[in-house]
Design a protein around this motif. Sequence first.
Motif, short mmCIF file in Angstrom:
data_model
loop_
_atom_site.label_atom_id
_atom_site.label_comp_id
_atom_site.label_asym_id
_atom_site.label_seq_id
_atom_site.Cartn_x
_atom_site.Cartn_y
_atom_site.Cartn_z
N ASN A 1 11.73 -1.59 -7.10
CA ASN A 1 12.10 -0.26 -6.63
C ASN A 1 10.81 0.51 -6.33
N VAL A 2 10.52 0.69 -5.05
CA VAL A 2 9.26 1.31 -4.64
C VAL A 2 9.12 2.71 -5.22
N VAL A 3 10.17 3.51 -5.13
CA VAL A 3 10.11 4.89 -5.63
C VAL A 3 9.83 4.89 -7.13
N GLN A 4 10.51 4.05 -7.86
CA GLN A 4 10.30 3.98 -9.31
C GLN A 4 8.86 3.55 -9.63
N LEU A 5 8.36 2.54 -8.92
CA LEU A 5 6.98 2.09 -9.15
C LEU A 5 5.98 3.20 -8.86
N CYS A 6 6.20 3.90 -7.76
CA CYS A 6 5.30 5.02 -7.43
C CYS A 6 5.32 6.08 -8.52
N GLN A 7 6.52 6.43 -8.99
CA GLN A 7 6.64 7.43 -10.05
C GLN A 7 5.93 6.96 -11.32
N GLU A 8 6.13 5.71 -11.69
CA GLU A 8 5.52 5.17 -12.92
C GLU A 8 4.00 5.18 -12.87
N HIS A 9 3.44 5.02 -11.66
CA HIS A 9 1.99 4.94 -11.52
C HIS A 9 1.36 6.25 -11.05
N GLY A 10 2.16 7.31 -11.04
CA GLY A 10 1.63 8.63 -10.72
C GLY A 10 1.53 8.96 -9.25
N TYR A 11 2.13 8.15 -8.39
CA TYR A 11 2.10 8.40 -6.95
C TYR A 11 3.35 9.17 -6.55
N HIS A 12 3.50 10.36 -7.12
CA HIS A 12 4.71 11.16 -6.92
C HIS A 12 4.89 11.59 -5.47
N ARG A 13 3.80 11.92 -4.80
CA ARG A 13 3.89 12.34 -3.40
C ARG A 13 4.37 11.18 -2.52
N VAL A 14 3.88 9.97 -2.80
CA VAL A 14 4.33 8.79 -2.04
C VAL A 14 5.81 8.54 -2.30
N ALA A 15 6.24 8.67 -3.54
CA ALA A 15 7.66 8.48 -3.88
C ALA A 15 8.53 9.49 -3.14
N THR A 16 8.08 10.74 -3.11
CA THR A 16 8.83 11.79 -2.40
C THR A 16 8.88 11.48 -0.91
N TRP A 17 7.74 11.08 -0.34
CA TRP A 17 7.66 10.75 1.08
C TRP A 17 8.58 9.57 1.41
N TRP A 18 8.48 8.50 0.62
CA TRP A 18 9.28 7.28 0.84
C TRP A 18 10.77 7.63 0.88
N THR A 19 11.20 8.41 -0.10
CA THR A 19 12.61 8.81 -0.18
C THR A 19 13.00 9.67 1.02
N ALA A 20 12.14 10.63 1.36
CA ALA A 20 12.44 11.53 2.48
C ALA A 20 12.56 10.76 3.79
N VAL A 21 11.69 9.78 4.00
CA VAL A 21 11.76 8.97 5.22
C VAL A 21 13.07 8.20 5.25
N LEU A 22 13.42 7.54 4.16
CA LEU A 22 14.64 6.73 4.13
C LEU A 22 15.91 7.57 4.25
#
Length: 92
Positions: free
Chosen positions: A40-61
């Motif tokens: 789960n890309v969003v979960q991995l980003c959140q776990e590793h502190g890449y919150h902006r990437v997680a937000t972006w990934w979700t917004a794009v999808l």
Amino acid sequence: GDSSGGGPFVLGDHFSMAECTTAPFVQRADFILRDFLDMNVVQLCQEHGYHRVATWWTAVLERPSVVETANPDPKASTQRIIDMIAGKAAQK
């Protein structure tokens, strides 16, 4: 556009060419990683502190234009690509 983080996209609230050109990759990568590798890309980003990437990934999808143009059968098309690559590898 605002690039200071005022929205979920690269240019803030503006869905830009950055998202237009990466959306097909994001869709396919999200599907392959989730369905073939159970990631789960969003979960991995959140776990590793890449919150902006997680937000972006979700917004794009979740962008309506991205949803409307999504591949209706990503599993079949991905399998065709895998089969094609495997066939070419077998020829070598």
